[in-house]
Design a protein around this motif. Sequence first.
Motif, PDB file in Angstrom:
ATOM      1  N   GLY A 190      10.366  56.039  14.734  1.00  0.00           N
ATOM      2  CA  GLY A 190       9.563  54.830  14.636  1.00  0.00           C
ATOM      3  C   GLY A 190       8.084  55.130  14.544  1.00  0.00           C
ATOM      4  N   HIS A 191       7.436  55.238  15.670  1.00  0.00           N
ATOM      5  CA  HIS A 191       5.995  55.507  15.671  1.00  0.00           C
ATOM      6  C   HIS A 191       5.709  56.822  14.956  1.00  0.00           C
ATOM      7  N   SER A 192       6.437  57.841  15.332  1.00  0.00           N
ATOM      8  CA  SER A 192       6.505  59.082  14.557  1.00  0.00           C
ATOM      9  C   SER A 192       7.979  59.391  14.383  1.00  0.00           C
ATOM     10  N   ASN A 193       8.295  60.290  13.483  1.00  0.00           N
ATOM     11  CA  ASN A 193       9.701  60.589  13.226  1.00  0.00           C
ATOM     12  C   ASN A 193      10.390  61.164  14.460  1.00  0.00           C
ATOM     13  N   GLY A 194       9.613  61.858  15.303  1.00  0.00           N
ATOM     14  CA  GLY A 194      10.190  62.490  16.487  1.00  0.00           C
ATOM     15  C   GLY A 194       9.884  61.786  17.791  1.00  0.00           C
ATOM     16  N   HIS A 195       9.346  60.579  17.730  1.00  0.00           N
ATOM     17  CA  HIS A 195       8.958  59.836  18.931  1.00  0.00           C
ATOM     18  C   HIS A 195      10.138  59.653  19.883  1.00  0.00           C
ATOM     19  N   SER A 196       9.841  59.744  21.204  1.00  0.00           N
ATOM     20  CA  SER A 196      10.868  59.576  22.233  1.00  0.00           C
ATOM     21  C   SER A 196      10.395  58.621  23.317  1.00  0.00           C
ATOM     22  N   VAL A 197      11.356  58.051  24.033  1.00  0.00           N
ATOM     23  CA  VAL A 197      11.073  57.212  25.196  1.00  0.00           C
ATOM     24  C   VAL A 197      11.707  57.850  26.419  1.00  0.00           C
ATOM     25  N   ILE A 198      11.339  57.328  27.598  1.00  0.00           N
ATOM     26  CA  ILE A 198      11.783  57.916  28.864  1.00  0.00           C
ATOM     27  C   ILE A 198      12.389  56.831  29.745  1.00  0.00           C
ATOM     28  N   HIS A 199      13.552  57.136  30.315  1.00  0.00           N
ATOM     29  CA  HIS A 199      14.203  56.251  31.279  1.00  0.00           C
ATOM     30  C   HIS A 199      14.344  56.974  32.620  1.00  0.00           C
ATOM     31  N   TYR A 200      14.183  56.206  33.701  1.00  0.00           N
ATOM     32  CA  TYR A 200      14.507  56.718  35.036  1.00  0.00           C
ATOM     33  C   TYR A 200      15.326  55.665  35.758  1.00  0.00           C
ATOM     34  N   ASP A 201      16.437  56.077  36.363  1.00  0.00           N
ATOM     35  CA  ASP A 201      17.305  55.158  37.099  1.00  0.00           C
ATOM     36  C   ASP A 201      17.999  55.955  38.197  1.00  0.00           C
ATOM     37  N   ASP A 202      17.719  55.595  39.449  1.00  0.00           N
ATOM     38  CA  ASP A 202      18.361  56.310  40.560  1.00  0.00           C
ATOM     39  C   ASP A 202      19.352  55.438  41.318  1.00  0.00           C
ATOM     40  N   GLY A 203      19.710  54.293  40.713  1.00  0.00           N
ATOM     41  CA  GLY A 203      20.650  53.395  41.361  1.00  0.00           C
ATOM     42  C   GLY A 203      19.990  52.365  42.250  1.00  0.00           C
ATOM     43  N   LYS A 204      18.724  52.636  42.626  1.00  0.00           N
ATOM     44  CA  LYS A 204      17.965  51.693  43.444  1.00  0.00           C
ATOM     45  C   LYS A 204      17.016  50.870  42.581  1.00  0.00           C
ATOM     46  N   ASP A 205      16.364  51.536  41.666  1.00  0.00           N
ATOM     47  CA  ASP A 205      15.396  50.886  40.789  1.00  0.00           C
ATOM     48  C   ASP A 205      15.258  51.742  39.547  1.00  0.00           C
ATOM     49  N   SER A 206      14.575  51.228  38.538  1.00  0.00           N
ATOM     50  CA  SER A 206      14.486  51.965  37.290  1.00  0.00           C
ATOM     51  C   SER A 206      13.224  51.592  36.532  1.00  0.00           C
ATOM     52  N   PHE A 207      12.850  52.477  35.599  1.00  0.00           N
ATOM     53  CA  PHE A 207      11.750  52.149  34.693  1.00  0.00           C
ATOM     54  C   PHE A 207      12.078  52.650  33.298  1.00  0.00           C
ATOM     55  N   VAL A 208      11.376  52.089  32.334  1.00  0.00           N
ATOM     56  CA  VAL A 208      11.388  52.606  30.971  1.00  0.00           C
ATOM     57  C   VAL A 208       9.942  52.832  30.560  1.00  0.00           C
ATOM     58  N   HIS A 209       9.695  53.964  29.939  1.00  0.00           N
ATOM     59  CA  HIS A 209       8.387  54.245  29.340  1.00  0.00           C
ATOM     60  C   HIS A 209       8.605  54.282  27.831  1.00  0.00           C
ATOM     61  N   MET A 210       8.146  53.236  27.152  1.00  0.00           N
ATOM     62  CA  MET A 210       8.398  53.105  25.722  1.00  0.00           C
ATOM     63  C   MET A 210       7.325  53.776  24.875  1.00  0.00           C
ATOM     64  N   ALA A 211       6.357  54.418  25.541  1.00  0.00           N
ATOM     65  CA  ALA A 211       5.299  55.152  24.847  1.00  0.00           C
ATOM     66  C   ALA A 211       4.671  54.267  23.772  1.00  0.00           C
ATOM     67  N   ASP A 212       4.568  54.754  22.538  1.00  0.00           N
ATOM     68  CA  ASP A 212       3.834  53.995  21.525  1.00  0.00           C
ATOM     69  C   ASP A 212       4.694  53.012  20.742  1.00  0.00           C
ATOM     70  N   LEU A 213       5.955  52.821  21.150  1.00  0.00           N
ATOM     71  CA  LEU A 213       6.701  51.662  20.655  1.00  0.00           C
ATOM     72  C   LEU A 213       6.182  50.383  21.319  1.00  0.00           C
ATOM     73  N   MET A 214       5.650  50.521  22.542  1.00  0.00           N
ATOM     74  CA  MET A 214       5.042  49.404  23.256  1.00  0.00           C
ATOM     75  C   MET A 214       3.873  49.962  24.053  1.00  0.00           C
ATOM     76  N   PRO A 215       2.776  50.289  23.370  1.00  0.00           N
ATOM     77  CA  PRO A 215       1.668  50.992  24.032  1.00  0.00           C
ATOM     78  C   PRO A 215       0.948  50.169  25.092  1.00  0.00           C
ATOM     79  N   THR A 216       0.942  48.836  24.951  1.00  0.00           N
ATOM     80  CA  THR A 216       0.299  47.968  25.933  1.00  0.00           C
ATOM     81  C   THR A 216       1.187  46.754  26.195  1.00  0.00           C
ATOM     82  N   HIS A 217       0.838  46.016  27.235  1.00  0.00           N
ATOM     83  CA  HIS A 217       1.585  44.792  27.548  1.00  0.00           C
ATOM     84  C   HIS A 217       1.492  43.774  26.418  1.00  0.00           C
ATOM     85  N   ALA A 218       0.408  43.845  25.629  1.00  0.00           N
ATOM     86  CA  ALA A 218       0.207  42.891  24.540  1.00  0.00           C
ATOM     87  C   ALA A 218       1.145  43.141  23.365  1.00  0.00           C
TER      88      ALA A 218
END
Length: 284
Positions: A190-218
């Motif tokens: 998408g943003h670049s051909n090799g762009h990646s995102v990051i997920h963390y989930d430990d069963g209690k809570d989780s986050f996603v880091h979408m990097a430059d697919l969603m660089p800001t809240h806007a």
Amino acid sequence: METMTIGNATLTWVNGGVTHMDGGAMFGVVPKPLWSLKYPHNELNQIELRCDPILLQVENHNILIDSGVGFGKLPDKLKRNFGVLEESRVFESLKQLKLTPEDIDTILMTHLHFDHASGLTYINDGKLTSSFPNSKVITSEVEWEEMQKPNMRSKNTYWKENWESVQHQIVTFKENYEVIPGLTMTHTGGHSNGHSVIHYDDGKDSFVHMADLMPTHAHQNPLWVLAYDDYPVTSVHEKKALLDEAYEKDRWFIFYHDAYYRALKFDQEQSIMDKIERKRYEYQ
């Protein structure tokens, strides 16, 4: 520095510098009367974009997400064009946390554009040197290949001085990479051909880091993608799927670039339910 806990992970935003990029380019085909309601701009039509790596501490690991704009490497012309009014102070931030660059064991590179990768190296006694000599540097196989052999468009952001000194530290993956249990990198393109995102989930809570697919809240609208994206249609589809999954699983969204929010959580109506705001102060 802002710090928060998500599940068993502690996240701290360190000072990676700042850019001020053209607002029109950052919102692609979205008209200014729309995007300017969501994100402030200056008299040059530029929007403030932090480049602050996220220190993720979990299971005795010190992990950085991206590396900042670096320091002492950017030419004056580039600093002027991209509004780099402040360079990285990652080393100083780590010192405040009683850490050294040698304590970083893993760096997760969502992609290798200059505003994410310039902090991987620095000039030491006139020689380019790895900033984090004991770390693995993880990125997608496609991104690493393009970093070394950029095309006529990407050569303006994939620079030799950001990879030659760390090539022995690089670990690549094709589709998914489990960093530690519950922490995963996924190749999206998408943003670049090799762009990646990051997920963390430990069963209690989780986050996603979408990097430059969603660089800001806007950029929450799935159709609001960057003119900088190499494959904007891919960005739209990947972004929509990631957003839908995050809403369903009540994930936190964390940001590298957002100058106003470090992290957000949305309710079922996709309105802000919880937030960690960036402190607005001048670095000394």
